[in-house]
Design an enzyme around this catalytic site. Structure first.
Site, PDB file in Angstrom:
ATOM      1  N   VAL A   5      84.848  10.510  -6.861  1.00  0.00           N
ATOM      2  CA  VAL A   5      84.848  11.805  -7.548  1.00  0.00           C
ATOM      3  C   VAL A   5      83.436  12.379  -7.551  1.00  0.00           C
ATOM      4  CG1 VAL A   5      85.281  12.986  -9.749  1.00  0.00           C
ATOM      5  CG2 VAL A   5      86.782  11.120  -8.995  1.00  0.00           C
ATOM      6  N   LYS A   6      83.301  13.614  -7.124  1.00  0.00           N
ATOM      7  CA  LYS A   6      81.990  14.268  -7.066  1.00  0.00           C
ATOM      8  C   LYS A   6      81.833  15.193  -8.281  1.00  0.00           C
ATOM      9  CE  LYS A   6      79.285  15.667  -3.028  1.00  0.00           C
ATOM     10  NZ  LYS A   6      79.264  16.529  -1.835  1.00  0.00           N
TER      11      LYS A   6
END
Ligand code: G3P
Length: 218
Positions: free
Chosen positions: A82-83
């Site tokens: 997840v960014k």
């Protein structure tokens, strides 16, 4: 240093993956905006092509939505990372997701102190941007070196993922200073590979081989 590809273009990912050099991939909303199709399906396809971490960015302004969207993205495929932006909300969401065992890549990082906060929040990766400094006539590689130095001294587990790479020199210098990863646009991969003397040497060897065969009447 590991090499990731910085694109959502499946054809480009398949091409560079065929070289056997990829350890992961990163995307962002701008890169995803350049590709047609369902977002989750694109992420799924990238995860099938690349045998390593694939960053999918959350676009949300509040912590609760960041956590919910990050949790949803992580469930798409085991490769998904997840960014999140290196912001106050991004830090809070990162520490919550990390506690749940979800890997986070904190992006839009521009200083050593931002990177130190990302590592302290439990991010698996932090993405210092190089090229956007260079775009405004500042020293992106110098900022990256500060982060690499601080992480080595602090023995952080968070991996330094050099991003916003614009040239083959950025890749070489990131490797020389000890960055863990560089995420590289497809164009730069081709620039890294190409050298006119290699091309000329291949042509000469092929010509000389053909001439020998011709002399032997092959
Ligand atoms: O994907 C993160 C980063 O590599 C994007 O960099 O500056 O080319 O948008 P940039």
């Amino acid at each position: 240093m590991k090499l990731f590809i910085d694109t959502a273009n499946l054809d480009d990912i398949e091409e560079i993956a065929s070289w056997g050099v990829l350890s992961g991939a990163t995307t962002n909303p701008t890169l995803l905006g350049q590709v047609e199709g369902d977002e989750d399906e694109i992420y799924r396809r990238i995860c099938e092509i690349v045998d390593g971490p694939v960053s999918a960015e959350v676009v949300a302004g509040d912590v609760a939505t960041m956590i919910a969207e990050g949790t949803r993205l992580a469930a798409i495929h085991p490769h998904i990372v997840v960014k999140l932006p290196t912001s106050r909300e991004g830090l809070s969401a990162t520490s919550a997701l990390a506690r749940d065992g979800i890997r986070v890549n904190m992006t839009l990082c521009f200083t050593a102190n931002q990177a130190i906060l990302a590592a302290s929040a439990g991010a698996a990766f932090v993405s210092p941007f190089i090229g956007r400094f260079d775009d405004i006539n500042e020293d992106g590689l110098g900022r990256l070196a500060e982060i690499v130095e601080a992480f080595a001294a602090s023995n952080f587990e968070t991996e330094v993922l050099a991003a916003s790479v614009r040239t083959p020199v950025h890749v070489m210098e990131a490797a020389r200073m000890g960055a863990d990863i560089a995420t590289i646009p497809p164009k730069v991969f081709h620039q890294m590979l190409h050298h006119p003397l290699t091309t000329a040497g291949i042509d000469t060897f092929n010509e000389d081989h053909a001439a020998r065969l011709a002399r032997r009447g092959a």
